[in-house]
Scaffold this motif. Structure first.
Motif, PDB file in Angstrom:
ATOM      1  N   PHE A 278      -8.072  62.535  88.053  1.00  0.00           N
ATOM      2  CA  PHE A 278      -7.168  61.840  87.712  1.00  0.00           C
ATOM      3  C   PHE A 278      -6.109  62.466  86.728  1.00  0.00           C
ATOM      4  O   PHE A 278      -6.593  63.296  85.780  1.00  0.00           O
ATOM      5  CB  PHE A 278      -7.396  60.401  87.264  1.00  0.00           C
ATOM      6  N   ASN A 279      -4.527  62.260  86.717  1.00  0.00           N
ATOM      7  CA  ASN A 279      -4.079  62.513  85.628  1.00  0.00           C
ATOM      8  C   ASN A 279      -3.296  61.178  85.268  1.00  0.00           C
ATOM      9  O   ASN A 279      -3.516  60.227  86.006  1.00  0.00           O
ATOM     10  CB  ASN A 279      -3.014  63.493  86.033  1.00  0.00           C
ATOM     11  N   ASP A 280      -2.335  61.327  84.184  1.00  0.00           N
ATOM     12  CA  ASP A 280      -1.819  59.992  83.551  1.00  0.00           C
ATOM     13  C   ASP A 280      -1.270  59.180  84.689  1.00  0.00           C
ATOM     14  O   ASP A 280      -0.962  58.162  84.539  1.00  0.00           O
ATOM     15  CB  ASP A 280      -1.126  60.315  82.390  1.00  0.00           C
ATOM     16  N   SER A 281      -0.302  59.810  85.331  1.00  0.00           N
ATOM     17  CA  SER A 281       0.573  59.539  86.416  1.00  0.00           C
ATOM     18  C   SER A 281      -0.236  58.709  87.406  1.00  0.00           C
ATOM     19  O   SER A 281       0.213  57.634  88.227  1.00  0.00           O
ATOM     20  CB  SER A 281       1.453  60.420  86.998  1.00  0.00           C
ATOM     21  N   ILE A 282      -1.511  58.735  87.601  1.00  0.00           N
ATOM     22  CA  ILE A 282      -2.361  58.083  88.473  1.00  0.00           C
ATOM     23  C   ILE A 282      -2.992  57.098  87.811  1.00  0.00           C
ATOM     24  O   ILE A 282      -3.045  55.770  88.203  1.00  0.00           O
ATOM     25  CB  ILE A 282      -3.685  58.799  89.212  1.00  0.00           C
ATOM     26  N   PHE A 283      -3.988  57.149  86.955  1.00  0.00           N
ATOM     27  CA  PHE A 283      -4.652  56.320  86.288  1.00  0.00           C
ATOM     28  C   PHE A 283      -4.036  55.626  85.201  1.00  0.00           C
ATOM     29  O   PHE A 283      -4.138  55.773  84.013  1.00  0.00           O
ATOM     30  CB  PHE A 283      -5.904  56.837  85.551  1.00  0.00           C
ATOM     31  N   ASN A 284      -3.093  54.661  85.514  1.00  0.00           N
ATOM     32  CA  ASN A 284      -2.178  54.065  84.403  1.00  0.00           C
ATOM     33  C   ASN A 284      -2.448  52.452  84.840  1.00  0.00           C
ATOM     34  O   ASN A 284      -3.270  52.065  85.104  1.00  0.00           O
ATOM     35  CB  ASN A 284      -0.667  54.372  85.023  1.00  0.00           C
ATOM     36  N   ASP A 285      -1.408  51.844  83.797  1.00  0.00           N
ATOM     37  CA  ASP A 285      -1.686  50.319  83.754  1.00  0.00           C
ATOM     38  C   ASP A 285      -1.450  49.724  85.054  1.00  0.00           C
ATOM     39  O   ASP A 285      -2.048  48.565  85.116  1.00  0.00           O
ATOM     40  CB  ASP A 285      -0.799  49.760  82.746  1.00  0.00           C
ATOM     41  N   THR A 286      -0.658  50.198  85.835  1.00  0.00           N
ATOM     42  CA  THR A 286      -0.337  49.699  87.044  1.00  0.00           C
ATOM     43  C   THR A 286      -1.641  49.495  87.891  1.00  0.00           C
ATOM     44  O   THR A 286      -1.734  48.425  88.500  1.00  0.00           O
ATOM     45  CB  THR A 286       0.614  50.519  87.941  1.00  0.00           C
ATOM     46  N   LEU A 287      -2.364  50.540  87.774  1.00  0.00           N
ATOM     47  CA  LEU A 287      -3.651  50.459  88.630  1.00  0.00           C
ATOM     48  C   LEU A 287      -4.553  49.558  88.009  1.00  0.00           C
ATOM     49  O   LEU A 287      -5.021  48.915  88.666  1.00  0.00           O
ATOM     50  CB  LEU A 287      -4.108  51.794  88.613  1.00  0.00           C
ATOM     51  N   ALA A 288      -4.569  49.706  86.540  1.00  0.00           N
ATOM     52  CA  ALA A 288      -5.508  48.723  86.057  1.00  0.00           C
ATOM     53  C   ALA A 288      -5.361  47.242  86.215  1.00  0.00           C
ATOM     54  O   ALA A 288      -6.028  46.615  86.385  1.00  0.00           O
ATOM     55  CB  ALA A 288      -5.714  49.201  84.696  1.00  0.00           C
ATOM     56  N   ILE A 289      -4.158  46.837  85.949  1.00  0.00           N
ATOM     57  CA  ILE A 289      -3.767  45.532  86.129  1.00  0.00           C
ATOM     58  C   ILE A 289      -3.781  45.267  87.565  1.00  0.00           C
ATOM     59  O   ILE A 289      -4.541  43.743  87.681  1.00  0.00           O
ATOM     60  CB  ILE A 289      -2.181  45.395  85.524  1.00  0.00           C
ATOM     61  N   GLY A 290      -3.403  45.858  88.262  1.00  0.00           N
ATOM     62  CA  GLY A 290      -3.449  45.526  89.803  1.00  0.00           C
ATOM     63  C   GLY A 290      -4.992  45.089  90.175  1.00  0.00           C
ATOM     64  O   GLY A 290      -5.178  44.369  90.946  1.00  0.00           O
ATOM     65  N   LEU A 291      -5.903  46.249  89.768  1.00  0.00           N
ATOM     66  CA  LEU A 291      -7.232  45.887  90.218  1.00  0.00           C
ATOM     67  C   LEU A 291      -7.772  44.764  89.831  1.00  0.00           C
ATOM     68  O   LEU A 291      -8.526  44.382  90.491  1.00  0.00           O
ATOM     69  CB  LEU A 291      -7.975  47.450  89.808  1.00  0.00           C
ATOM     70  N   THR A 292      -7.669  44.652  88.488  1.00  0.00           N
ATOM     71  CA  THR A 292      -8.089  43.364  87.634  1.00  0.00           C
ATOM     72  C   THR A 292      -7.616  42.053  88.457  1.00  0.00           C
ATOM     73  O   THR A 292      -8.521  41.304  88.768  1.00  0.00           O
ATOM     74  CB  THR A 292      -7.767  43.493  86.191  1.00  0.00           C
ATOM     75  N   LEU A 293      -6.349  42.116  88.610  1.00  0.00           N
ATOM     76  CA  LEU A 293      -5.905  40.790  89.390  1.00  0.00           C
ATOM     77  C   LEU A 293      -6.556  40.709  90.644  1.00  0.00           C
ATOM     78  O   LEU A 293      -6.927  39.556  91.089  1.00  0.00           O
ATOM     79  CB  LEU A 293      -4.326  40.726  89.461  1.00  0.00           C
ATOM     80  N   PHE A 294      -6.624  41.745  91.342  1.00  0.00           N
ATOM     81  CA  PHE A 294      -6.832  41.631  92.809  1.00  0.00           C
ATOM     82  C   PHE A 294      -8.118  41.123  92.844  1.00  0.00           C
ATOM     83  O   PHE A 294      -8.811  40.446  93.806  1.00  0.00           O
ATOM     84  CB  PHE A 294      -6.847  43.250  93.285  1.00  0.00           C
TER      85      PHE A 294
END
Lengths: 516, 112
Positions: A278-294
């Motif tokens: 991962f680099n910062d552009s991948i492992f970001n809040d978008t992924l984290a929030i999306g995953l949690t909600l999902f």
């Protein structure tokens, strides 16, 4: 034309239009519900029925049957139970606090948001009521969680805000502070629900089976009994499932929220491959929030469903829609992330290095320097395993082919492929791939791994080809078992069978000179 | 703060007081009581009265007897009990005090 129904109200028989009967029946059921927890509720209901019968009698002087208009007028005169609340329930609270306490005992506790005494949405307050803890304590816990999970905290709160109904009516407010939920309550609730269902079935019986089989036929009794047993089992199973849903859902949710943003991130960061992938552009809040909600929205739904089974807590349609919309949003967030990730791998590049080996021997002993390597935290992609090694990455899974050299040279061809955001980066990635071998007298010893010196793993792969001039003899040691792949020979022998033999490169290809 | 809440809070204590007062001298059946309370605009819907009567009866402040009716089902005729009378007397005093207090305070306001 209207169908007429005969009813018995307070010991008197009345003719009533069918549509009017429906309304009256509903009205009386509402009242029954309203007074069911009240001392003398049956008596109150009978008094009201008596009064309605009286009003009917007045109206039937001039006509035969009670009409819908009559019923509407009468229910207006008698009033809706919610109107009694205004005039009566507050009276109780004035009489004494004990009375309210009594009333509370009759109501089993349900989770609500307390909007009367709220900081934001009354979620903490509602939770505090439900779990019988101090609201301050509840808020401290929440703020603690907020620090733990960082950017996800508002979403957690908003989810609860959406999912929990607010206590609006007096009845709901009482339920919010009602009797604590325990096993006895649940059992009582099951029994209550069972009774309601039995009532319904009895109605059904009356309407249908009676007409077919007669009021007290043996068959009807059997049907009655069976239905009762089946509904009993279903209700019980429902409640059991409800408890299980709540329990496991709760545990899952707890883990997700305590680990999703803090723990999981740590866990991931502790995974040795993470920094290479991962680099910062991948492992970001978008992924984290999306995953949690999902993940958490379905779990919350399961918990709410469990609550509904156990406690009959109903969720308003709007909240359901809200949850669904949030879930769709989580899909979108995940898709955006997935697009980012796929971008990182969208271009492929290839890099071929030809290395000439100079030796005076015409017989070479090929072997591999086998070391038992631990590939515990390896990433596995298309047959290649990659794991951190010293400050870089190393991989296994490359394959060696042996072919005839076109120019009478002994060559080793290293063909590396890799992916990247663009051609340039992909090319850089291929250039980081390295493979070593050692020539000692007539021994050619291959390493059993290749190295990746770039700091990122972008699906690097390596293919090896050994070119041998015609006339050269090679011996294939058993240590090559995992390295050689699909080597063509004049005997059409399998790779494994080729090991432990001397092979000579003829014009036609490799041929065995030690085989029988 | 809603005006309806305050109004119904003011009304709620008075309602019991008035029912007991109506039954002080004569027995009556619910429709009579409703008639009077409606005229006084103390209640809006009839359904309010029945829970109240049952509650007062359960508190042994009221009692009732059945009487056959020519126009409808048998009626409950309510009358006040000994205990109810004592209760009413106390309420009478409280009411007088309250009326005095209200009069006094509202008057003062006007004078200012």
């Amino acid at each position: 034309m209207n169908k007429i129904v005969n009813i018995n109200l307070a010991g008197m028989v009345f003719h009533i239009n069918e549509d009017a009967f429906e309304i009256l029946n509903n009205y009386l059921n509402t009242l029954k519900n309203h007074f069911k927890n009240e001392e003398g509720g049956d008596e109150i209901l009978k008094d009201i029925e008596g009064r309605i019968a009286e009003l009917f009698t007045e109206r039937l002087d001039k006509k035969e049957a009670i009409s819908l208009t009559d019923i509407n007028e009468i229910t207006t005169i008698m009033g809706d139970p919610s109107q009694y609340d205004d005039e009566i329930e507050q009276e109780q609270s004035q009489e004494s606090q004990d009375k309210e306490e009594d009333l509370r005992k009759g109501k089993r506790r349900k989770v609500f948001r307390d909007e009367e005494d709220r900081m934001i949405g009354g979620v903490c307050r509602g939770m505090a009521h439900y779990f019988d803890i101090n609201v301050l304590f509840c808020r401290i816990i929440f703020i603690g969680i907020l620090f733990l999970i960082g950017p996800g905290a508002p979403f957690l709160y908003i989810m609860f805000w959406i999912a929990l109904p607010s206590a609006k009516t007096t009845a709901e407010k009482l339920e919010m502070k009602g009797e604590r939920v325990n096993i006895n309550n649940i059992e009582k609730n099951i029994k209550d629900e069972l009774n309601i269902i039995e009532d319904k079935i009895r109605d059904f019986d009356r309407k249908f089976t009676k007409e077919i089989f007669g009021a007290n036929s043996f068959f009807r009794k059997i049907v009655d009994f069976c239905i009762r047993v089946i509904t009993g089992i279903f209700k019980f199973a429902g409640s059991c499932f409800g408890i299980i849903f709540i329990f496991f859902g709760g545990i899952f949710l707890f883990f997700i929220f305590s680990f999703a943003f803090s723990g999981a991130e740590l866990l991931f960061q502790n995974h040795p491959m993470i920094e290479y992938v991962f680099n910062d552009s991948i492992f970001n809040d978008t992924l984290a929030i999306g995953l949690t909600l999902f993940i958490s929205i379905p779990i919350i739904s399961v918990i709410l469903f469990g609550l509904r089974l156990v406690n009959n807590t109903k969720i308003h349609m709007n909240y359901k829609i809200g949850m669904f919309v949030l879930w769709i949003i989580s899909w979108l967030l995940l898709m955006i992330s997935a697009k980012d990730i796929s971008k990182e791998l969208q271009e492929e590049a290839k890099n071929t290095i030809i290395e000439n080996i100079i030796t005076e021997n015409d017989t070479l002993y090929l072997s591999m320097n086998n070391v038992d390597r631990v590939f515990d935290n390896a990433f596995d992609a298309k047959g290649f395993k990659v794991t951190p090694f010293e400050d870089n990455l190393m991989g296994i899974g490359m394959q060696l082919d042996i072919v005839k050299s076109k120019e009478d040279n002994l060559n080793i061809i290293k063909e590396a492929t890799a992916r990247g955001k663009n051609k340039q980066i992909a090319k850089e990635m291929t250039e980081g791939v390295g493979f070593e071998f050692l020539l000692e007298d007539d021994n050619l010893i291959f390493d059993d791994f290749f190295t990746i010196s770039t700091q990122k793993w972008r699906m690097q792969e390596l293919d090896l080809t050994l070119e041998i001039p015609v006339g050269m003899v090679i011996f294939l040691d058993h240590s090559l078992e995992d390295l050689i792949y699909d080597i063509k020979n004049t005997h059409n022998m399998w790779d494994y069978d080729m090991l432990g033999h001397y092979w000579k490169m003829e014009k036609e290809g490799l041929s065995c000179i030690s085989c029988e | 703060m809603k005006i309806e809440n305050t109004q119904s809070q003011m009304r709620k204590g008075i309602l019991e007081y008035c029912i007991l007062s109506i039954l002080k001298n004569e027995e009556a059946y619910p429709s009579d009581i409703i008639e009077k309370l409606k005229k006084a605009k103390l209640i809006v819907v009839e359904g309010t009265l029945y829970p109240l009567l049952t509650r007062l009866k359960n508190a042994k402040l009221l009692q009732y007897r059945w009487e056959e009716s020519t126009s409808g089902p048998p009626r409950k005729y309510y009358s006040i009990t000994e205990k109810g009378n004592t209760f009413l007397l106390e309420l009478d005093n409280t009411w007088k005090d309250l009326a005095k207090a209200v009069k006094l305070t509202t008057k003062t306001k006007k004078d200012e």
